[in-house]
Design a protein around this motif. Structure first.
Motif, PDB file in Angstrom:
ATOM      1  N   ASN A   8       2.248  -4.971  -2.713  1.00 29.82           N
ATOM      2  CA  ASN A   8       1.573  -3.913  -3.453  1.00 29.82           C
ATOM      3  C   ASN A   8       0.255  -3.506  -2.826  1.00 29.82           C
ATOM      4  O   ASN A   8      -0.483  -2.709  -3.385  1.00 29.82           O
ATOM      5  N   SER A   9      -0.071  -4.072  -1.665  1.00 29.28           N
ATOM      6  CA  SER A   9      -1.343  -3.785  -1.026  1.00 29.28           C
ATOM      7  C   SER A   9      -1.340  -2.395  -0.426  1.00 29.28           C
ATOM      8  O   SER A   9      -0.299  -1.797  -0.184  1.00 29.28           O
ATOM      9  N   LEU A  10      -2.554  -1.862  -0.151  1.00 29.59           N
ATOM     10  CA  LEU A  10      -2.669  -0.566   0.493  1.00 29.59           C
ATOM     11  C   LEU A  10      -2.101  -0.629   1.900  1.00 29.59           C
ATOM     12  O   LEU A  10      -2.142  -1.644   2.567  1.00 29.59           O
ATOM     13  N   ASN A  11      -1.630   0.489   2.359  1.00 29.65           N
ATOM     14  CA  ASN A  11      -1.036   0.579   3.682  1.00 29.65           C
ATOM     15  C   ASN A  11      -2.079   0.401   4.769  1.00 29.65           C
ATOM     16  O   ASN A  11      -3.203   0.845   4.644  1.00 29.65           O
ATOM     17  N   ALA A  12      -1.718  -0.268   5.846  1.00 34.63           N
ATOM     18  CA  ALA A  12      -2.650  -0.529   6.945  1.00 34.63           C
ATOM     19  C   ALA A  12      -3.140   0.752   7.577  1.00 34.63           C
ATOM     20  O   ALA A  12      -4.182   0.756   8.227  1.00 34.63           O
ATOM     21  N   SER A  13      -2.424   1.876   7.401  1.00 38.43           N
ATOM     22  CA  SER A  13      -2.864   3.125   8.006  1.00 38.43           C
ATOM     23  C   SER A  13      -4.150   3.627   7.383  1.00 38.43           C
ATOM     24  O   SER A  13      -4.800   4.506   7.937  1.00 38.43           O
ATOM     25  N   GLU A  14      -4.537   3.063   6.196  1.00 39.28           N
ATOM     26  CA  GLU A  14      -5.751   3.504   5.542  1.00 39.28           C
ATOM     27  C   GLU A  14      -6.978   2.763   6.053  1.00 39.28           C
ATOM     28  O   GLU A  14      -8.079   3.007   5.612  1.00 39.28           O
ATOM     29  N   THR A  15      -6.789   1.834   6.973  1.00 36.29           N
ATOM     30  CA  THR A  15      -7.915   1.065   7.476  1.00 36.29           C
ATOM     31  C   THR A  15      -8.656   1.841   8.536  1.00 36.29           C
ATOM     32  O   THR A  15      -8.245   2.908   8.961  1.00 36.29           O
ATOM     33  N   LEU A  16      -9.776   1.295   8.960  1.00 35.81           N
ATOM     34  CA  LEU A  16     -10.677   1.975   9.885  1.00 35.81           C
ATOM     35  C   LEU A  16      -9.955   2.365  11.165  1.00 35.81           C
ATOM     36  O   LEU A  16      -9.268   1.576  11.776  1.00 35.81           O
ATOM     37  N   ASN A  17     -10.134   3.664  11.533  1.00 35.54           N
ATOM     38  CA  ASN A  17      -9.554   4.213  12.763  1.00 35.54           C
ATOM     39  C   ASN A  17      -8.032   4.153  12.784  1.00 35.54           C
ATOM     40  O   ASN A  17      -7.410   4.211  13.847  1.00 35.54           O
ATOM     41  N   GLY A  18      -7.436   3.982  11.608  1.00 39.78           N
ATOM     42  CA  GLY A  18      -5.981   3.996  11.524  1.00 39.78           C
ATOM     43  C   GLY A  18      -5.307   2.731  11.992  1.00 39.78           C
ATOM     44  O   GLY A  18      -4.092   2.671  12.078  1.00 39.78           O
ATOM     45  N   ASP A  19      -6.079   1.667  12.314  1.00 39.66           N
ATOM     46  CA  ASP A  19      -5.454   0.402  12.694  1.00 39.66           C
ATOM     47  C   ASP A  19      -5.914  -0.676  11.734  1.00 39.66           C
ATOM     48  O   ASP A  19      -6.484  -0.403  10.701  1.00 39.66           O
ATOM     49  N   THR A  20      -5.650  -1.926  12.072  1.00 41.99           N
ATOM     50  CA  THR A  20      -5.999  -3.027  11.171  1.00 41.99           C
ATOM     51  C   THR A  20      -7.256  -3.737  11.600  1.00 41.99           C
ATOM     52  O   THR A  20      -7.539  -4.823  11.137  1.00 41.99           O
ATOM     53  N   LYS A  50      -5.196  -1.068  -5.045  1.00 42.19           N
ATOM     54  CA  LYS A  50      -6.187  -0.048  -5.391  1.00 42.19           C
ATOM     55  C   LYS A  50      -7.233  -0.610  -6.349  1.00 42.19           C
ATOM     56  O   LYS A  50      -8.444  -0.380  -6.178  1.00 42.19           O
ATOM     57  N   GLU A  51      -6.783  -1.362  -7.364  1.00 46.39           N
ATOM     58  CA  GLU A  51      -7.708  -1.922  -8.343  1.00 46.39           C
ATOM     59  C   GLU A  51      -8.634  -2.952  -7.690  1.00 46.39           C
ATOM     60  O   GLU A  51      -9.837  -2.988  -7.947  1.00 46.39           O
ATOM     61  N   LYS A  52      -8.081  -3.785  -6.814  1.00 43.99           N
ATOM     62  CA  LYS A  52      -8.885  -4.801  -6.134  1.00 43.99           C
ATOM     63  C   LYS A  52      -9.904  -4.150  -5.201  1.00 43.99           C
ATOM     64  O   LYS A  52     -11.063  -4.598  -5.105  1.00 43.99           O
ATOM     65  N   LEU A  53      -9.501  -3.071  -4.539  1.00 42.29           N
ATOM     66  CA  LEU A  53     -10.400  -2.389  -3.606  1.00 42.29           C
ATOM     67  C   LEU A  53     -11.576  -1.773  -4.366  1.00 42.29           C
ATOM     68  O   LEU A  53     -12.727  -1.856  -3.929  1.00 42.29           O
ATOM     69  N   GLN A  54     -11.297  -1.155  -5.510  1.00 36.77           N
ATOM     70  CA  GLN A  54     -12.372  -0.569  -6.302  1.00 36.77           C
ATOM     71  C   GLN A  54     -13.303  -1.657  -6.836  1.00 36.77           C
ATOM     72  O   GLN A  54     -14.530  -1.470  -6.904  1.00 36.77           O
ATOM     73  N   ALA A  55     -12.756  -2.797  -7.208  1.00 34.95           N
ATOM     74  CA  ALA A  55     -13.592  -3.921  -7.665  1.00 34.95           C
ATOM     75  C   ALA A  55     -14.494  -4.410  -6.534  1.00 34.95           C
ATOM     76  O   ALA A  55     -15.656  -4.772  -6.754  1.00 34.95           O
TER      77      ALA A  55
END
Length: 597
Positions: free
Chosen positions: A510-522, A535-540
């Protein structure tokens, strides 16, 4: 404190001022309506405590501080008003500042005035507002300026009179019968042990006690009698209590995890609770906590190490520097990982001078002499060096000293654990990962070691451990937060930091996709693998990261996401949780902070 002109870049300094808010060393004053009268109260409080900076051009609104700069003409007029006012005894009794202590700083097209008020020598205290020291003396604590009590003012006057130590006062209606004969005999035996060829060894008790100033004659008045030092050192407890009902020397050994002591030495009626007996009982107990490595001195075993010397110096310092006139007790606590010595009173020198050594200013000079005859004290100002060197030889964390207020106390802490031993390094490595540890500076590693062993750290705690200025530490802590090494909590001066735990990063479908990370990588901003959060954990995480003001770029680096993603996907969804620093739309230096409840 460090001056504004010592920094090459002003922006991070002003940003840090707005984040730190006011503290025990910084006070903001609005000068829009003219020179503020409350300035002189802060002037007094800084001078009587640890010094500090008063800054004109920063204002507070609804708990938030903003730059509210002055015009050049207004700044010049305020400087003129200050110097005229400082030389009027209706404002303050001592003119402390020179032109170099008042600085007009231009930043972002506006002017700001910095007034650097030094901590004054104890011989000049109290510094007070107006004509009456009892109504115009102030000191500083974390809550700001506070009005000194009559007892505090009297203590400052007593400390200022260095030629007449408080413990040399001749007591009325006390006599030799108020001394504990057994304590005198034990002291004489120790004196002979340390001074076997001394001519005083042949003297009868009365003459001997005169030589060490248990009894003395005032040359001006002809008054003769027992001194306050003599009563404290050798008196019966009932006699000491007649003169000082607050006298209560207290040693407690507190086992790990317990609030109640497991061993205690205090006035309980089973011994004559004077300073000599307290010293004789507690010192061996304290020194037994230290390791005793096998060392030879000539052909004899040497039982006393530099660590034992450090304990003795710290103990005697607490006894001879205590202010025995205030309503506070002298206490020593041995806990699982540290020993603390807390004596009533204030430091007679600055904390900087304390660490530098070489300064010998003693509140109770007669007591100091009595311990000096037992080789337990000296007047060379090298006691601090011996304490620090002894702890360094034990490879334990550096001792640190603090001043507390209401009641005034000086607290020396001797940590009994290594800062960078293998177990601590192993713990940091477990939390952050080996790759990160290998790229850290020595100072960063020390900060993380303290955070790992003490669970939470503060800027103030690091000042004592690292010997860096608080502004430099603030910048370093901010950098480490952005690098996802530590996590802040709280606001301003009260901010506390704990080490990040990377060992439990969630990895699920259920984690966010790696494409959303910095510069499109991990790869995260600090070179580590960006965490995959829901999403909830990231906002926290953003909510926790924005304890203090953060830019969108700061947030992106802290959570391992692109700035575009933060601005487009995260911030719009958190408008009810985050507040903006500037109301201007699309402000180029917009910052965000978690709203206070």
């Amino acid at each position: 404190m460090k001056r504004i002109y010592e920094y090459e870049e002003l922006q991070p300094i002003f940003d840090q001022l707005l984040q730190d808010k006011e503290s025990s060393e910084i006070e903001f004053k609005t000068a829009a309506g003219g020179f503020p009268k409350s300035f002189w109260e802060t002037y007094s409080s800084f001078a009587n405590t640890n010094g500090g900076a008063i800054i004109f051009g920063i204002k507070e609104k609804d708990g938030t501080f903003y730059l509210d700069g002055l015009t050049k003409e207004h700044a010049q007029k305020l400087q003129h008003d200050f110097f005229n006012g400082m030389h009027s005894n209706h404002n303050v009794n001592i003119a402390l500042l020179t032109e170099k202590d008042v600085q007009d700083v231009e930043y972002d097209g506006a002017h700001f005035l910095f007034f650097y008020v030094p901590r004054v020598d104890c011989s000049l205290r109290p510094v007070y507002v107006g004509l009456d020291p009892y109504t115009g003396s102030y000191r500083r604590d974390m809550d700001g300026d506070y009005h000194c009590s009559r007892a505090e003012v009297n203590s400052m006057f007593a400390d200022a009179n260095l030629s007449t130590p408080a413990d040399g006062r001749i007591l009325k209606n006390f006599s030799k019968e108020d001394l504990d004969a057994n304590s005198v005999r034990q002291y004489r035996r120790k004196f002979e042990q340390y001074n076997p060829d001394h001519v005083w060894n042949a003297l009868p008790d009365d003459e001997f006690l005169k030589k060490i100033n248990v009894f003395r004659t005032d040359r001006k008045t002809g008054e003769h009698g027992i001194t306050y030092a003599g009563l404290l050192m050798f008196g019966t407890y009932s006699a000491i209590m007649d003169e000082n009902p607050n006298f209560f020397p207290d040693f407690q050994e507190i086992e790990n995890g317990n609030e109640r002591w497991s061993n205690r030495i205090c006035p309980d009626g089973n011994w004559e609770s004077n300073l000599f007996q307290f010293y004789s009982r507690v010192l061996p107990t304290l020194q037994n906590y230290l390791p005793k490595p096998f060392q030879l001195e000539g052909n004899s075993r040497k039982n006393e190490t530099s660590g034992h010397v450090a304990i003795r110096e710290a103990f005697v310092n607490a006894l001879v520097h205590a202010d025995y006139t205030v309503n506070a007790s002298l206490s020593i606590h041995k806990c699982a990982n540290q020993i603390t010595f807390a004596n009533p009173g204030t430091l007679l020198i600055s904390i900087k001078q304390y660490y530098q050594g070489g300064e010998s200013v003693c509140r109770n000079k007669y007591l100091q002499n009595m311990f000096m005859f037992l080789s337990a004290a000296e007047k060379a100002g090298s006691g601090t060096d011996k304490i620090i060197q002894g702890w360094r030889n034990l490879k334990w964390k550096r001792p640190y000293i603090q001043e507390r207020t209401r009641p005034n106390k000086v607290v020396l802490t001797l940590p009994m654990e290594s800062l960078l031993d293998e177990s601590i390094i192993s713990r940091i490595t477990e939390l952050l990962g080996k790759e990160i540890i290998n790229n850290l500076s020595q100072v960063q590693l020390q900060i993380l070691a303290l955070a790992a062993t003490e669970e939470e750290i503060t800027n103030e705690r690091l000042q004592y451990a690292l010997q860096l200025h608080r502004t430099d530490i603030s910048i370093l802590l901010s950098k480490m937060c952005k690098e996802n090494l530590i996590i802040p909590s709280g606001y301003g001066r009260g901010t506390r930091y704990r080490i990040v735990d990377n060992s439990t990063a969630p990895k699920n479908s259920n984690s966010l996709n790696a494409s959303e990370t910095l510069n499109g990588d991990t790869s995260g901003a600090n070179g580590t693998l960006a965490r995959l959060y829901s999403k909830e954990k990231l906002q926290a995480l953003v909510e926790e990261t924005c304890i203090d003001w953060m830019t969108a770029e700061d947030i992106a680096k802290a959570i391992g996401r692109t700035i575009k993603h933060v601005k487009s996907n995260i911030l719009p969804q958190m408008e009810s949780i985050l507040e903006k620093k500037f109301n201007t739309p699309h402000h180029p230096r917009q910052m965000y902070r978690t709203k206070k409840c």
